[in-house]
Design a protein around this motif. Structure first.
Motif, PDB file in Angstrom:
ATOM      1  N   GLU A  50       0.837  -1.195   0.000  1.00 26.32           N
ATOM      2  CA  GLU A  50       0.000   0.000   0.000  1.00 26.32           C
ATOM      3  C   GLU A  50       0.872   1.245   0.000  1.00 26.32           C
ATOM      4  O   GLU A  50       2.089   1.175   0.203  1.00 26.32           O
ATOM      5  CB  GLU A  50      -0.917   0.002   1.222  1.00 26.32           C
ATOM      6  N   ASN A  51       0.250   2.404  -0.202  1.00 23.60           N
ATOM      7  CA  ASN A  51       0.976   3.671  -0.200  1.00 23.60           C
ATOM      8  C   ASN A  51       1.671   3.894   1.141  1.00 23.60           C
ATOM      9  O   ASN A  51       1.070   3.703   2.202  1.00 23.60           O
ATOM     10  CB  ASN A  51       0.027   4.841  -0.466  1.00 23.60           C
ATOM     11  N   GLY A  52       2.940   4.300   1.065  1.00 17.55           N
ATOM     12  CA  GLY A  52       3.702   4.593   2.274  1.00 17.55           C
ATOM     13  C   GLY A  52       4.464   3.422   2.848  1.00 17.55           C
ATOM     14  O   GLY A  52       5.277   3.609   3.752  1.00 17.55           O
ATOM     15  N   GLU A  53       4.236   2.211   2.347  1.00 14.38           N
ATOM     16  CA  GLU A  53       4.943   1.051   2.878  1.00 14.38           C
ATOM     17  C   GLU A  53       6.350   0.977   2.298  1.00 14.38           C
ATOM     18  O   GLU A  53       6.568   1.219   1.115  1.00 14.38           O
ATOM     19  CB  GLU A  53       4.187  -0.241   2.556  1.00 14.38           C
ATOM     20  N   THR A  54       7.305   0.641   3.151  1.00 17.07           N
ATOM     21  CA  THR A  54       8.686   0.482   2.708  1.00 17.07           C
ATOM     22  C   THR A  54       8.863  -0.870   2.031  1.00 17.07           C
ATOM     23  O   THR A  54       8.223  -1.860   2.404  1.00 17.07           O
ATOM     24  CB  THR A  54       9.651   0.595   3.893  1.00 17.07           C
ATOM     25  N   VAL A  55       9.730  -0.892   1.033  1.00 23.98           N
ATOM     26  CA  VAL A  55       9.985  -2.124   0.294  1.00 23.98           C
ATOM     27  C   VAL A  55      11.485  -2.306   0.134  1.00 23.98           C
ATOM     28  O   VAL A  55      12.259  -1.338   0.172  1.00 23.98           O
ATOM     29  CB  VAL A  55       9.306  -2.104  -1.096  1.00 23.98           C
ATOM     30  N   ARG A  69       8.050  -6.518  -9.279  1.00 18.67           N
ATOM     31  CA  ARG A  69       8.886  -6.450  -8.077  1.00 18.67           C
ATOM     32  C   ARG A  69       9.559  -5.088  -7.949  1.00 18.67           C
ATOM     33  O   ARG A  69       9.713  -4.354  -8.934  1.00 18.67           O
ATOM     34  CB  ARG A  69       9.934  -7.560  -8.093  1.00 18.67           C
ATOM     35  N   ALA A  70       9.965  -4.745  -6.720  1.00 17.25           N
ATOM     36  CA  ALA A  70      10.612  -3.464  -6.442  1.00 17.25           C
ATOM     37  C   ALA A  70      12.007  -3.440  -7.053  1.00 17.25           C
ATOM     38  O   ALA A  70      12.794  -4.365  -6.826  1.00 17.25           O
ATOM     39  CB  ALA A  70      10.695  -3.226  -4.939  1.00 17.25           C
ATOM     40  N   PRO A  71      12.361  -2.383  -7.810  1.00 14.83           N
ATOM     41  CA  PRO A  71      13.676  -2.328  -8.436  1.00 14.83           C
ATOM     42  C   PRO A  71      14.788  -1.894  -7.489  1.00 14.83           C
ATOM     43  O   PRO A  71      15.962  -2.088  -7.770  1.00 14.83           O
ATOM     44  CB  PRO A  71      13.482  -1.297  -9.548  1.00 14.83           C
ATOM     45  N   PHE A  72      14.413  -1.283  -6.343  1.00 14.09           N
ATOM     46  CA  PHE A  72      15.410  -0.843  -5.357  1.00 14.09           C
ATOM     47  C   PHE A  72      14.714  -0.647  -4.011  1.00 14.09           C
ATOM     48  O   PHE A  72      13.476  -0.688  -3.914  1.00 14.09           O
ATOM     49  CB  PHE A  72      16.094   0.462  -5.808  1.00 14.09           C
ATOM     50  N   ASP A  73      15.507  -0.417  -2.978  1.00 18.33           N
ATOM     51  CA  ASP A  73      14.950  -0.139  -1.654  1.00 18.33           C
ATOM     52  C   ASP A  73      14.269   1.228  -1.675  1.00 18.33           C
ATOM     53  O   ASP A  73      14.848   2.204  -2.150  1.00 18.33           O
ATOM     54  CB  ASP A  73      16.053  -0.137  -0.589  1.00 18.33           C
ATOM     55  N   GLY A  74      13.058   1.297  -1.160  1.00 17.60           N
ATOM     56  CA  GLY A  74      12.358   2.583  -1.171  1.00 17.60           C
ATOM     57  C   GLY A  74      11.005   2.501  -0.504  1.00 17.60           C
ATOM     58  O   GLY A  74      10.783   1.688   0.411  1.00 17.60           O
ATOM     59  N   VAL A  75      10.091   3.355  -0.989  1.00 14.10           N
ATOM     60  CA  VAL A  75       8.744   3.458  -0.441  1.00 14.10           C
ATOM     61  C   VAL A  75       7.744   3.500  -1.588  1.00 14.10           C
ATOM     62  O   VAL A  75       8.009   4.130  -2.623  1.00 14.10           O
ATOM     63  CB  VAL A  75       8.597   4.730   0.423  1.00 14.10           C
ATOM     64  N   VAL A  76       6.623   2.824  -1.422  1.00  9.98           N
ATOM     65  CA  VAL A  76       5.540   2.898  -2.411  1.00  9.98           C
ATOM     66  C   VAL A  76       4.868   4.257  -2.263  1.00  9.98           C
ATOM     67  O   VAL A  76       4.273   4.555  -1.231  1.00  9.98           O
ATOM     68  CB  VAL A  76       4.525   1.763  -2.210  1.00  9.98           C
ATOM     69  N   SER A  77       4.980   5.091  -3.292  1.00  9.26           N
ATOM     70  CA  SER A  77       4.427   6.446  -3.208  1.00  9.26           C
ATOM     71  C   SER A  77       3.024   6.544  -3.793  1.00  9.26           C
ATOM     72  O   SER A  77       2.255   7.425  -3.408  1.00  9.26           O
ATOM     73  CB  SER A  77       5.339   7.435  -3.941  1.00  9.26           C
ATOM     74  N   GLU A  78       2.676   5.646  -4.716  1.00 10.36           N
ATOM     75  CA  GLU A  78       1.343   5.730  -5.321  1.00 10.36           C
ATOM     76  C   GLU A  78       0.932   4.371  -5.872  1.00 10.36           C
ATOM     77  O   GLU A  78       1.657   3.751  -6.651  1.00 10.36           O
ATOM     78  CB  GLU A  78       1.343   6.776  -6.429  1.00 10.36           C
ATOM     79  N   ARG A  79      -0.235   3.924  -5.456  1.00 10.63           N
ATOM     80  CA  ARG A  79      -0.802   2.665  -5.957  1.00 10.63           C
ATOM     81  C   ARG A  79      -1.870   2.997  -6.983  1.00 10.63           C
ATOM     82  O   ARG A  79      -2.806   3.743  -6.699  1.00 10.63           O
ATOM     83  CB  ARG A  79      -1.383   1.873  -4.794  1.00 10.63           C
TER      84      ARG A  79
END
Length: 398
Positions: free
Chosen positions: A93-98, A188-198
């Motif tokens: 979801e938005n705001g979750e770290t990945v 999949r996530a391309p790097f460490d970060g945060v989901v900013s928009e779903r």
């Protein structure tokens, strides 16, 4: 024994004094509490310390073009669908770290998995056909060496072997392609970060190119601003930039990292990238509005601290302390220094004037001022601040 005339005179004098005292008491009682305090403040000196005063001096005022824009991450990814499929599951979801490689969205892979199975079966059949054609070619090659097979037979076997080899290569390519398509159903996530928009939900149809989620790296924020084209000749990489961000009280400092070589065709503004001077002190939210000034040069001028100014609409004033008297002086200020926050002083005060650094609303024009020792060096236990001696009110009945 007093004569009657003297007795009457003494009685009249006593009554007059009593009436005068009563009238004075009535007038004092009619004064409001605020009037009493104002009168006490005017009659008693204002005590200030050296820390309470700001001395107007000539300082270097930074100058340069204004830059406006927003805070944007340098590392960001707009993840889009690479296959046409139904969205089965959105795991973040938005705001979750990945973390890099975390599964974000899963697409329906039923049809693609069937294609991969078909491609793998075709590849196995091609392998068998090629092996058979290769054995036939080698056998005819041996027979031709002993004169038991014709040249035409050998050439036909070689052609069949080559065709089988081409079919095998094509079948393997289709298998690899089907396997890649199957992998693309997992975003999949391309790097460490945060989901900013779903952008999608379970059950949505994802066409090729449809945006699914956005991932940003909050540790890579930068100020992405615009500068007027007629001022861009004063902007160079490495220059200091002071700017403020909407939602933050503090002022940030950065350096010009890159200047776009082309101006916007519509606004005729040039994009300038500014990186934060302190990577540990930067906002973690993208898209915030920011405005500042690029320090392209500096000029000497009188300056006054922002805290010493009293604003009243477009007008400004300051409390000057001169010859032991406090006076409210109207001033005209100019541009603000992006480094210290001071304002250029155009008129109203001169070099060396002393003003109250943090004025209070209780100050009175014409009030006397007395300098006292700093807090901690005398009996005054309070922090350095303005102190007014207020006369104690007479006790009731006295």
């Amino acid at each position: 024994m007093l004569r009657p005339s003297l007795l009457i005179y003494a009685l009249i004098l006593t009554l007059s004094m009593s009436l005068t005292a009563c009238n004075k008491g009535d007038k004092d009682s009619k004064l409001s509490e605020s009037d009493k305090k104002s009168k006490a403040a005017a009659e008693n000196p204002l005590q200030v310390t050296a820390e309470d005063l700001y001395i107007v001096r000539s300082n270097a005022l930074a100058s340069g073009p204004v830059i406006t824009g927003s805070i944007q991450p340098e590392r960001r990814a707009d993840l889009r669908a690479e296959v046409s499929a139904i969205v089965l599951q959105v795991l973040k979801e938005n705001g979750e770290t990945v973390k890099k490689g975390d599964l974000l969205v899963r697409l329906d892979d039923t049809s693609i998995r069937d294609l991969m199975t078909s491609a793998e079966e075709a590849a196995r059949a091609s392998v068998q056909s090629f092996d058979q054609a290769e054995r036939q070619f080698q056998r005819l090659k041996t027979l031709r060496a002993s004169g038991m097979a014709s040249t035409q037979q050998l050439e036909d076997a070689e052609i069949r072997r080559n065709n089988a080899q081409s079919d095998l290569v094509a079948a393997k390519a289709r298998t690899v392609q089907a396997r890649q398509q199957l992998q693309r159903t997992e975003v999949r996530a391309p790097f460490d970060g945060v989901v900013s928009e779903r952008k999608v939900s379970n059950g949505d149809t994802a066409q090729i190119g449809k945006e699914l989620v956005k991932v940003i790296d909050p540790a890579s924020m930068r100020f992405q601003g615009l500068v007027s084209a007629d001022k861009i000749n004063n902007v160079k990489p490495g220059q200091t930039v002071g700017f403020r961000i909407n939602g933050y009280e503090q002022e940030f400092v950065g350096k010009v990292k890159r200047v776009d070589p082309a101006a916007n065709a519509t606004t005729r503004q040039v994009e300038v990238m500014v990186e934060f001077a302190d990577a540990t002190n930067q906002p973690r939210v993208s898209g915030l509005y920011a405005e500042g000034r690029i320090e392209a040069g500096s000029t000497q001028t009188l300056t006054i601290a922002n805290g010493a100014l009293i604003r009243d609409g477009d007008k400004a004033s300051a409390w000057r302390v001169k010859d032991g008297v406090l006076n409210k002086v109207a001033v005209v200020v100019g541009e603000r220094d992006p480094r210290r926050g001071d304002y250029a002083l155009r008129s109203g005060l001169v070099d060396g004037d002393k003003v109250i650094a943090n004025p209070m609303s209780t100050l009175k024009d014409g009030q006397k001022v007395t300098m006292v020792a700093s807090a901690g060096t005398s009996a005054l236990a309070q922090p350095a601040a303005l102190k007014t001696i207020v006369a104690a009110e007479p006790a009731a009945g006295k």
